[in-house]
Design an enzyme around this catalytic site. Sequence first.
Site, PDB file in Angstrom:
ATOM      1  N   ARG A  71       0.828  -1.223   0.000  1.00  0.00           N
ATOM      2  CA  ARG A  71       0.000   0.000   0.000  1.00  0.00           C
ATOM      3  C   ARG A  71       0.862   1.272   0.000  1.00  0.00           C
ATOM      4  NH1 ARG A  71      -2.946  -3.216  -1.556  1.00  0.00           N
ATOM      5  NH2 ARG A  71      -5.021  -3.786  -0.824  1.00  0.00           N
ATOM      6  N   LEU A  72       2.166   1.091   0.027  1.00  0.00           N
ATOM      7  CA  LEU A  72       3.038   2.266  -0.088  1.00  0.00           C
ATOM      8  C   LEU A  72       3.316   2.485  -1.575  1.00  0.00           C
ATOM      9  CD1 LEU A  72       5.331   1.512   2.962  1.00  0.00           C
ATOM     10  CD2 LEU A  72       3.559   3.275   2.773  1.00  0.00           C
TER      11      LEU A  72
END
Length: 196
Positions: A175-176
């Site tokens: 999710r980064l």
Amino acid sequence: MDEHDLDDDPIAQLQAWLEEARDSVPQPDAMTLATADEEGRPSARVVLLRGIDERGLAFFTNLTSRKAHALRQNPRAAVVLHWWELGRQVRVEGAIVEVSDEDSNAYWKRRPRASQIAGWASPQSQSLADRSDLDARVAEVEERFDGGEVLLPPFWGGYRLVPDSIEFWTHQDSRLHDRIRFIRSGAVWSQERLAP
Ligand SMILES: Cc1cc2nc3c(=O)[nH]c(=O)nc-3n(C[C@H](O)[C@H](O)[C@H](O)COP(=O)(O)O)c2cc1C
């Protein structure tokens, strides 16, 4: 995605991503177009990207439609392309200019005849009594052109989004996600990394 993975020219980079998307995405040219009217009221819809070069991103539509009204009142827009299969998103923002009659005509001539008839028959974004209302309009247009060439309607044409911001986003399982945005100042593009 690393800064060095991207072309210094974001238009060339978008063209490259579009080409890569053609191998795995059913309709990579579909983009969500957001406009806002003079009161700042937003609206969004999908249109097809029908040309991209150093001048910008071209799409074609009915010039009496809701989007066309908004663009006359407020000639700025944003588009989003999302390719789920590739985990990529591109956001483009900028000013809107009209495509030349010559370019609109050239694109119109490449459209299938049924699409040309539909272009004439549909008063896009206006209320219809019912489906038969539209069918009757189609029949009337077919009769009018009687098998001959279907000319470009005076109420149909293209717009070009002239980008001043283009953001490339790639999915990361963590999710980064990676986000790199290009900003144009005059003819010069600079880039920055944004937090996901
Ligand atoms: C995949 C897809 C592609 C579309 N392409 C176009 C297009 O290129 N031009 C267009 O005017 N409408 C296109 N439409 C229809 C628009 O989404 C919209 O319904 C229509 O343009 C009226 O929008 P408006 O009332 O905001 O003007 C497309 C819809 C979809 C789902």
